[in-house]
Design an enzyme around this catalytic site. Structure first.
Site, PDB file in Angstrom:
ATOM      1  N   THR A 147      11.363  33.136  -6.236  1.00 55.89           N
ATOM      2  CA  THR A 147      11.383  34.550  -5.745  1.00 55.89           C
ATOM      3  C   THR A 147      10.003  34.593  -4.935  1.00 55.89           C
ATOM      4  OG1 THR A 147      13.008  35.288  -7.363  1.00 55.89           O
ATOM      5  CG2 THR A 147      11.555  36.670  -5.979  1.00 55.89           C
ATOM      6  N   LYS A 159      16.479  39.861  -0.774  1.00 53.95           N
ATOM      7  CA  LYS A 159      16.288  38.703  -1.248  1.00 53.95           C
ATOM      8  C   LYS A 159      17.812  38.624  -1.875  1.00 53.95           C
ATOM      9  CE  LYS A 159      15.576  38.101  -5.274  1.00 53.95           C
ATOM     10  NZ  LYS A 159      14.535  37.678  -6.860  1.00 53.95           N
ATOM     11  N   ASP A 171       9.574  33.931 -13.060  1.00 54.46           N
ATOM     12  CA  ASP A 171      10.173  33.035 -14.109  1.00 54.46           C
ATOM     13  C   ASP A 171       9.938  31.828 -13.056  1.00 54.46           C
ATOM     14  OD1 ASP A 171      11.575  31.627 -15.703  1.00 54.46           O
ATOM     15  OD2 ASP A 171      13.225  33.309 -15.545  1.00 54.46           O
ATOM     16  N   SER A 172      11.088  31.192 -12.314  1.00 48.71           N
ATOM     17  CA  SER A 172      11.292  29.418 -11.985  1.00 48.71           C
ATOM     18  C   SER A 172       9.688  30.251 -10.628  1.00 48.71           C
ATOM     19  CB  SER A 172      12.525  29.582 -11.346  1.00 48.71           C
ATOM     20  OG  SER A 172      12.713  30.249 -10.074  1.00 48.71           O
ATOM     21  N   ARG A 228      16.731  40.709 -18.179  1.00 46.80           N
ATOM     22  CA  ARG A 228      17.085  40.779 -16.211  1.00 46.80           C
ATOM     23  C   ARG A 228      18.897  41.258 -16.805  1.00 46.80           C
ATOM     24  NH1 ARG A 228      14.005  36.347 -14.656  1.00 46.80           N
ATOM     25  NH2 ARG A 228      13.159  35.950 -17.015  1.00 46.80           N
ATOM     26  N   GLN A 229      19.026  40.862 -18.177  1.00 43.80           N
ATOM     27  CA  GLN A 229      20.826  41.139 -18.401  1.00 43.80           C
ATOM     28  C   GLN A 229      21.343  42.806 -18.682  1.00 43.80           C
ATOM     29  OE1 GLN A 229      23.063  37.953 -20.977  1.00 43.80           O
ATOM     30  NE2 GLN A 229      20.644  36.674 -20.740  1.00 43.80           N
TER      31      GLN A 229
END
Ligand code: R5P
Length: 311
Positions: free
Chosen positions: A225, A191, A221-222, A93-94
């Protein structure tokens, strides 16, 4: 050819070995007292075509380092060709500078893997396809879409009537590919990320009222979303909301969020080792990708087409 597994996802490595009907190469990936990593390969690999299997999932830095040290050990043991098999590629994601004075860590990781001595990379559902170009060695990016589509057709009698939903604008191409395969429609969640790790739904583009919806994404992930998108879809009148997501990172409070959410079911793959608590979770189902990765390995070893697997 040989299969070597580091520690991050041994069950997937075993399943890949079973698919290919070959044992894993005898090796030890151990820790010194101060936690430094030490690798010993207990079989001759001179002149071999070796596939090292390691997801760079949590703890990403340790797992990445294990992979690099395995590649170094293989290089020094004169393996002929080393393929880094990375079912989940962390740091993906980076993939661009998000502001002034920030890194592109995905490129740094690609450099590290190449410099360690890998000749090829085999991965799955990269967060952004262009990360393939961060490597100057051949990189195959498998997609779980055919697997997911098959599962959806098995689970839903009305697969062509399902609304596939991308939980953000960045995932539209991926979600469109799944919708096309099923012959279904596509909706998009608009989003916003006010801060890293937080997400907010602004709008839903598409008519979801009365529809069975499937959110399709690369990473949970968390869970923010996913859960926020599911809530917004139900508020817009969706009949049901499930989700298919390639990589179940599921960190922090994610499981609790999924538990309390309006989601009917969350389907993930085993690209990241699946602990018991997730395996036994009443709302989560796992689709195994060992046959997909195993078949890609077989094809690479035999110099056959890998893109056939996307059909
Ligand atoms: C972002 O662009 C990714 O595709 C996922 O939507 C995101 O990484 C999910 O993160 P979280 O579960 O923390 O909201």
């Amino acid at each position: 050819m040989k299969l070597l597994s580091a520690n991050s996802n041994r069950s997937l490595s075993q399943n890949i070995g079973t698919y290919l009907d070959m044992p894993l190469t005898k090796a030890r990936v151990q820790r010194f007292a101060d936690n430094e990593i030490f690798v010993t390969i207990d079989e001759n690999v001179r002149g071999e075509d070796v596939f090292v299997i390691q997801s760079t999932s949590f703890p990403a830095n340790d797992n990445l380092m294990e992979l690099l040290i395995c590649i170094d050990a293989l290089t020094r043991a004169s393996a002929k060709r080393i393929t880094a098999v990375i079912p989940y590629f962390g740091y993906a994601r980076q993939d661009r500078k998000v502001g002034g004075r920030t890194p592109i860590s995905a490129k740094l990781v690609a450099n590290l893997i190449t410099r360690a001595g890998a000749h090829r990379v085999l991965t799955m559902d990269l967060h952004a396809g262009q990360i393939q170009g961060f490597f100057d060695i051949p990189t195959d990016n498998l997609v779980a879409i055919p697997f997911m589509a098959r599962d959806i057709k098995d689970q839903y009698s009305n697969a062509a009537e399902i609304m596939i939903v991308s939980p953000d604008v960045g995932g539209v191409v991926r979600a469109r590919a799944l919708a096309d395969r099923l012959g279904g429609d596509l909706a998009i969640v608009d989003k916003r990320r006010p801060r890293a790790g937080e997400s907010e739904v602004m709008n839903i583009i598409g008519e979801v009222e009365g529809r069975d919806c499937i959110l399709f994404d690369d990473i949970v992930d968390s869970g923010g979303t996913l859960v926020n998108a599911a809530k917004a879809l139900v508020e817009q009148g969706a009949k049901s909301v499930s989700a298919y997501i390639s990589h179940g990172v599921l960190s922090g409070e994610a499981l609790n969020r999924v538990d309390k959410s309006v989601l009917k079911e969350l389907v993930i793959t085993d690209s990241i080792e699946v602990p018991e608590v997730i395996r036994n979770h009443p709302k989560i189902r796992i689709v195994g990708v060992a046959p997909l990765i195993g078949e890609a390995i077989r094809r690479i070893a035999n110099e056959e087409s890998v893109s056939k697997l996307f059909d």
